[in-house]
Design a protein around this motif. Structure first.
Motif, PDB file in Angstrom:
ATOM      1  N   PRO A  16      81.902  50.113  74.013  1.00  0.00           N
ATOM      2  CA  PRO A  16      82.201  49.975  72.575  1.00  0.00           C
ATOM      3  C   PRO A  16      83.451  50.762  72.186  1.00  0.00           C
ATOM      4  O   PRO A  16      83.721  51.820  72.737  1.00  0.00           O
ATOM      5  CB  PRO A  16      80.962  50.554  71.889  1.00  0.00           C
ATOM      6  CG  PRO A  16      80.115  51.163  72.937  1.00  0.00           C
ATOM      7  CD  PRO A  16      80.658  50.806  74.277  1.00  0.00           C
ATOM      8  N   LYS A  17      84.190  50.183  71.259  1.00  0.00           N
ATOM      9  CA  LYS A  17      85.367  50.871  70.730  1.00  0.00           C
ATOM     10  C   LYS A  17      84.894  51.968  69.776  1.00  0.00           C
ATOM     11  O   LYS A  17      83.797  51.886  69.222  1.00  0.00           O
ATOM     12  CB  LYS A  17      86.257  49.873  69.992  1.00  0.00           C
ATOM     13  CG  LYS A  17      86.824  48.798  70.893  1.00  0.00           C
ATOM     14  CD  LYS A  17      87.508  47.714  70.045  1.00  0.00           C
ATOM     15  CE  LYS A  17      87.784  46.471  70.847  1.00  0.00           C
ATOM     16  NZ  LYS A  17      86.572  45.680  71.137  1.00  0.00           N
ATOM     17  N   PRO A  25      80.250  41.396  66.554  1.00  0.00           N
ATOM     18  CA  PRO A  25      80.443  40.064  67.140  1.00  0.00           C
ATOM     19  C   PRO A  25      80.820  40.129  68.633  1.00  0.00           C
ATOM     20  O   PRO A  25      80.351  39.311  69.423  1.00  0.00           O
ATOM     21  CB  PRO A  25      81.581  39.466  66.306  1.00  0.00           C
ATOM     22  CG  PRO A  25      81.459  40.149  64.976  1.00  0.00           C
ATOM     23  CD  PRO A  25      80.996  41.544  65.291  1.00  0.00           C
ATOM     24  N   GLU A  26      81.608  41.125  69.020  1.00  0.00           N
ATOM     25  CA  GLU A  26      82.001  41.265  70.435  1.00  0.00           C
ATOM     26  C   GLU A  26      80.790  41.619  71.307  1.00  0.00           C
ATOM     27  O   GLU A  26      80.639  41.101  72.415  1.00  0.00           O
ATOM     28  CB  GLU A  26      83.082  42.343  70.590  1.00  0.00           C
ATOM     29  CG  GLU A  26      84.416  42.004  69.954  1.00  0.00           C
ATOM     30  CD  GLU A  26      84.468  42.278  68.439  1.00  0.00           C
ATOM     31  OE1 GLU A  26      85.454  41.849  67.807  1.00  0.00           O
ATOM     32  OE2 GLU A  26      83.532  42.897  67.899  1.00  0.00           O
ATOM     33  N   GLN A  27      79.940  42.505  70.805  1.00  0.00           N
ATOM     34  CA  GLN A  27      78.734  42.870  71.559  1.00  0.00           C
ATOM     35  C   GLN A  27      77.787  41.677  71.668  1.00  0.00           C
ATOM     36  O   GLN A  27      77.243  41.411  72.746  1.00  0.00           O
ATOM     37  CB  GLN A  27      78.020  44.054  70.894  1.00  0.00           C
ATOM     38  CG  GLN A  27      78.784  45.354  71.023  1.00  0.00           C
ATOM     39  CD  GLN A  27      78.097  46.500  70.291  1.00  0.00           C
ATOM     40  OE1 GLN A  27      76.899  46.474  70.039  1.00  0.00           O
ATOM     41  NE2 GLN A  27      78.876  47.517  69.948  1.00  0.00           N
ATOM     42  N   PHE A  31      76.411  39.831  75.179  1.00  0.00           N
ATOM     43  CA  PHE A  31      75.025  39.550  75.558  1.00  0.00           C
ATOM     44  C   PHE A  31      74.745  38.051  75.631  1.00  0.00           C
ATOM     45  O   PHE A  31      73.979  37.608  76.488  1.00  0.00           O
ATOM     46  CB  PHE A  31      74.051  40.267  74.623  1.00  0.00           C
ATOM     47  CG  PHE A  31      74.029  41.749  74.875  1.00  0.00           C
ATOM     48  CD1 PHE A  31      73.474  42.256  76.044  1.00  0.00           C
ATOM     49  CD2 PHE A  31      74.608  42.627  73.979  1.00  0.00           C
ATOM     50  CE1 PHE A  31      73.487  43.623  76.310  1.00  0.00           C
ATOM     51  CE2 PHE A  31      74.627  44.000  74.238  1.00  0.00           C
ATOM     52  CZ  PHE A  31      74.066  44.493  75.407  1.00  0.00           C
ATOM     53  N   ARG A  32      75.372  37.273  74.765  1.00  0.00           N
ATOM     54  CA  ARG A  32      75.215  35.813  74.835  1.00  0.00           C
ATOM     55  C   ARG A  32      75.685  35.317  76.202  1.00  0.00           C
ATOM     56  O   ARG A  32      75.002  34.528  76.859  1.00  0.00           O
ATOM     57  CB  ARG A  32      76.007  35.130  73.717  1.00  0.00           C
ATOM     58  CG  ARG A  32      75.836  33.607  73.708  1.00  0.00           C
ATOM     59  CD  ARG A  32      76.650  32.937  72.603  1.00  0.00           C
ATOM     60  NE  ARG A  32      76.066  33.213  71.299  1.00  0.00           N
ATOM     61  CZ  ARG A  32      76.626  33.952  70.340  1.00  0.00           C
ATOM     62  NH1 ARG A  32      77.816  34.481  70.525  1.00  0.00           N
ATOM     63  NH2 ARG A  32      76.021  34.146  69.196  1.00  0.00           N
ATOM     64  N   ALA A  93      65.773  35.127  73.318  1.00  0.00           N
ATOM     65  CA  ALA A  93      66.801  36.149  73.071  1.00  0.00           C
ATOM     66  C   ALA A  93      68.047  35.509  72.480  1.00  0.00           C
ATOM     67  O   ALA A  93      68.657  36.055  71.548  1.00  0.00           O
ATOM     68  CB  ALA A  93      67.138  36.889  74.372  1.00  0.00           C
ATOM     69  N   LEU A  94      68.436  34.345  72.986  1.00  0.00           N
ATOM     70  CA  LEU A  94      69.600  33.630  72.440  1.00  0.00           C
ATOM     71  C   LEU A  94      69.340  33.246  70.983  1.00  0.00           C
ATOM     72  O   LEU A  94      70.248  33.328  70.143  1.00  0.00           O
ATOM     73  CB  LEU A  94      69.926  32.386  73.286  1.00  0.00           C
ATOM     74  CG  LEU A  94      70.518  32.679  74.660  1.00  0.00           C
ATOM     75  CD1 LEU A  94      70.494  31.434  75.539  1.00  0.00           C
ATOM     76  CD2 LEU A  94      71.939  33.224  74.539  1.00  0.00           C
ATOM     77  N   GLU A  95      68.118  32.868  70.669  1.00  0.00           N
ATOM     78  CA  GLU A  95      67.749  32.543  69.288  1.00  0.00           C
ATOM     79  C   GLU A  95      67.863  33.787  68.396  1.00  0.00           C
ATOM     80  O   GLU A  95      68.352  33.709  67.267  1.00  0.00           O
ATOM     81  CB  GLU A  95      66.320  31.970  69.252  1.00  0.00           C
ATOM     82  CG  GLU A  95      65.823  31.634  67.862  1.00  0.00           C
ATOM     83  CD  GLU A  95      66.573  30.500  67.190  1.00  0.00           C
ATOM     84  OE1 GLU A  95      66.599  30.482  65.942  1.00  0.00           O
ATOM     85  OE2 GLU A  95      67.142  29.647  67.895  1.00  0.00           O
ATOM     86  N   ARG A  96      67.443  34.955  68.920  1.00  0.00           N
ATOM     87  CA  ARG A  96      67.557  36.193  68.142  1.00  0.00           C
ATOM     88  C   ARG A  96      69.024  36.544  67.888  1.00  0.00           C
ATOM     89  O   ARG A  96      69.353  37.108  66.842  1.00  0.00           O
ATOM     90  CB  ARG A  96      66.834  37.351  68.850  1.00  0.00           C
ATOM     91  CG  ARG A  96      65.326  37.276  68.743  1.00  0.00           C
ATOM     92  CD  ARG A  96      64.626  38.554  69.162  1.00  0.00           C
ATOM     93  NE  ARG A  96      64.972  39.026  70.491  1.00  0.00           N
ATOM     94  CZ  ARG A  96      64.452  38.566  71.628  1.00  0.00           C
ATOM     95  NH1 ARG A  96      63.557  37.605  71.604  1.00  0.00           N
ATOM     96  NH2 ARG A  96      64.820  39.078  72.791  1.00  0.00           N
ATOM     97  N   ILE A  97      69.906  36.214  68.829  1.00  0.00           N
ATOM     98  CA  ILE A  97      71.338  36.435  68.601  1.00  0.00           C
ATOM     99  C   ILE A  97      71.783  35.593  67.409  1.00  0.00           C
ATOM    100  O   ILE A  97      72.489  36.077  66.523  1.00  0.00           O
ATOM    101  CB  ILE A  97      72.169  36.112  69.866  1.00  0.00           C
ATOM    102  CG1 ILE A  97      71.958  37.204  70.918  1.00  0.00           C
ATOM    103  CG2 ILE A  97      73.659  35.968  69.517  1.00  0.00           C
ATOM    104  CD1 ILE A  97      72.622  36.932  72.259  1.00  0.00           C
ATOM    105  N   GLU A  98      71.341  34.349  67.372  1.00  0.00           N
ATOM    106  CA  GLU A  98      71.728  33.439  66.291  1.00  0.00           C
ATOM    107  C   GLU A  98      71.182  33.885  64.934  1.00  0.00           C
ATOM    108  O   GLU A  98      71.843  33.735  63.922  1.00  0.00           O
ATOM    109  CB  GLU A  98      71.271  32.001  66.591  1.00  0.00           C
ATOM    110  CG  GLU A  98      71.932  31.392  67.810  1.00  0.00           C
ATOM    111  CD  GLU A  98      73.447  31.469  67.787  1.00  0.00           C
ATOM    112  OE1 GLU A  98      74.056  31.141  66.744  1.00  0.00           O
ATOM    113  OE2 GLU A  98      74.033  31.884  68.807  1.00  0.00           O
TER     114      GLU A  98
END
Length: 142
Positions: A16-17, A25-27, A31-32, A93-98
């Motif tokens: 992380p910066k 969004p970068e993180q 993970f996506r 997990a992908l759904e939780r990202i969304e």
């Protein structure tokens, strides 16, 4: 027979910066990509198993050979079943990202943490809540 990969194959740990917000969004993209790459690898394993079982499905006249083959197929199917469940967790997990819920403990709401998520990208609990759940399971089960 290939072994199930219990964690995603290689990726660069996220750095992380300074001052970067958690689950930026970068993180989330990091993970996506980990989750999609992992799912792709698991799907390839499922396809390989299917082709292997179709190619090797011989009707051995010898009962011992037939039993050995059935035992191998049974083991492969159990492995694929675990992978199928893992693919379902990856999809969740992908759904939780969304939905914006990824990276936060479903029990207490705190940040799960980048390193824990890199070790277990499908994690839904922080380490404290997960540890408490496991302790409760042990107490109830034994």
């Amino acid at each position: 027979m290939a072994e199930t990969k219990i964690r995603p194959y290689s990726f660069e740990p996220y750095q992380p910066k300074e001052g970067e917000e958690y689950m930026s969004p970068e993180q989330l993209e990091h993970f996506r990509k980990i989750l999609i790459d992992w799912k792709t690898e698991l799907m390839k394993e499922v396809d390989r198993t299917l082709h292997h079982m179709q190619d090797d499905a011989a009707n051995f006249p010898d009962p011992t050979d037939r039993a050995t083959q059935e035992s191998e197929f049974s083991l492969e199917l159990r492995t694929r079943d675990r992978e199928r469940k893992l693919i379902k967790k990856i999809d969740e997990a992908l759904e939780r990202i969304e939905t914006g819920d990824y990276g936060y403990c479903e029990t207490c709401g705190v940040e799960i943490g980048l390193r824990r998520l890199e070790a277990r990208p499908t994690a839904t609990q922080c380490i404290d809540c997960k540890t408490l759940d496991e302790l409760r399971e042990k107490q109830q089960g034994g």
